[in-house]
Design an enzyme around this catalytic site. Structure first.
Site, PDB file in Angstrom:
ATOM      1  N   HIS A 138       1.381   4.263  -2.928  1.00  0.00           N
ATOM      2  CA  HIS A 138       1.288   5.721  -2.786  1.00  0.00           C
ATOM      3  C   HIS A 138       2.416   6.392  -3.581  1.00  0.00           C
ATOM      4  CE1 HIS A 138      -2.011   6.466  -0.089  1.00  0.00           C
ATOM      5  NE2 HIS A 138      -1.514   5.782   0.923  1.00  0.00           N
ATOM      6  N   GLU A 167      -6.450   6.861  -1.171  1.00  0.00           N
ATOM      7  CA  GLU A 167      -6.436   5.648  -0.356  1.00  0.00           C
ATOM      8  C   GLU A 167      -6.929   4.422  -1.117  1.00  0.00           C
ATOM      9  OE1 GLU A 167      -5.212   4.697   2.620  1.00  0.00           O
ATOM     10  OE2 GLU A 167      -4.246   6.591   2.192  1.00  0.00           O
ATOM     11  N   HIS A 190       0.837  -1.196   0.000  1.00  0.00           N
ATOM     12  CA  HIS A 190       0.000   0.000   0.000  1.00  0.00           C
ATOM     13  C   HIS A 190       0.882   1.260   0.000  1.00  0.00           C
ATOM     14  CE1 HIS A 190      -3.612   2.339   1.430  1.00  0.00           C
ATOM     15  NE2 HIS A 190      -2.662   3.083   1.973  1.00  0.00           N
ATOM     16  N   GLU A 191       1.932   1.260   0.796  1.00  0.00           N
ATOM     17  CA  GLU A 191       2.830   2.423   0.860  1.00  0.00           C
ATOM     18  C   GLU A 191       3.591   2.600  -0.457  1.00  0.00           C
ATOM     19  OE1 GLU A 191       2.729   4.760   3.006  1.00  0.00           O
ATOM     20  OE2 GLU A 191       1.223   3.677   4.150  1.00  0.00           O
TER      21      GLU A 191
HETATM   22 ZN   LIG Z   1      -2.466   5.083   2.440  1.00  0.00          ZN
END
Ligand SMILES: [Zn+2]
Length: 269
Positions: free
Chosen positions: A138, A192, A134-135
């Protein structure tokens, strides 16, 4: 006059500063990815310095090896998705802070993971891969540059930068400061869900169980203490996050079950 300035800045931003994210979303982009990467490099060093001085970086070899092994497989998949990122100076540091449940990523793949996230969630490799995926997502989707753009396009943001600079005592100015603050500000819901969507795919392709994305958020919501963990405050969690992830799982299972090789990237340090 002031209002005119704001309008002018926003208009200019809209004309020159729009981009499209990997999932097809329009992004405000007055800070280019290259300048976000340059600024993040400086911000990363400054943000980690206090921990380094206290000997709190990468001091648990077992944890470091584990996080590196997972991250290296994820980065290999990230590079397949966006080949030019093989030139990034990818980095992850583990901050020894058992009380903090958090992780973040800056432009150019500069990341940090707090030991508290691993300890308090008792996170499995599959769950850690979801956090790290997830990071990485981003960074891949240029979310730092986007957050810096939004901050710079608003005078409220500029004022907040001034206040936070006093409070944090960071030796940073301008773009580097905006980069440091971007990781402390909440992500938009759109950013997100984009990071969730890309992250679960990176993890599945790297050989990590997509079903762990659901147990991860369940664990995250249960972590007690005073208020929500920091990760939840910078990661607004819509009610339907679990549902959305659950709907993605069947699409991701073939990547996870696939026998294909799981390449790795060699991280420095
Ligand atoms: Zn996030």
């Amino acid at each position: 006059m002031k209002r005119f300035h704001i309008v002018l800045v926003v208009c200019l931003a809209l004309i020159v500063g729009c981009a499209t994210s990997p999932t097809g979303r329009r992004q405000l982009m007055i800070v280019s990815e290259d300048s976000a990467i340059a600024a993040s490099k400086q911000a990363y060093v400054e943000m980690l310095k206090p921990y380094e001085q206290q000997g709190k970086i990468d001091n648990n070899k077992g944890l470091k090896d584990r996080v590196f092994r997972i991250t290296e497989r994820l980065i290999a998949q990230a590079i397949k998705m966006r080949p030019e990122t093989k030139n990034w100076e990818w980095s992850i540091k583990i901050i020894d802070d058992p009380k903090t449940v958090n992780a973040w990523a800056m432009a150019g793949g500069k990341m940090a993971l707090y030991s508290g996230l691993v300890i308090q969630l008792n996170a499995t490799d599959d769950e850690l891969a979801q956090v790290l995926g997830h990071e990485i997502a981003h960074a891949l989707a240029k979310h730092s540059a986007e957050k810096m753009s939004v901050a710079m396009a608003s005078t409220i943001g500029v004022a907040a930068v001034g206040v936070a600079a006093d409070r944090k005592g960071l030796a940073l100015t301008g773009a580097a400061l905006a980069a440091a603050l971007a990781v402390q500000k909440p992500n938009s819901r759109a950013a997100e869900s984009e990071a969730d969507r890309i992250g679960i795919e990176l993890a599945a392709k790297a050989g990590y169980d997509p079903r762990a994305s659901i147990t991860l958020w369940q664990k995250m919501a249960k972590v007690g203490g005073k208020g929500p963990p920091e990760f939840l405050s910078t990661h607004p969690s819509p009610e339907n996050r679990e549902k959305t992830l659950a709907a993605l799982v069947p699409q991701m299972m073939p990547y996870y079950k696939g026998k294909g090789p799981r390449p790795t990237y060699q991280l420095k340090g």
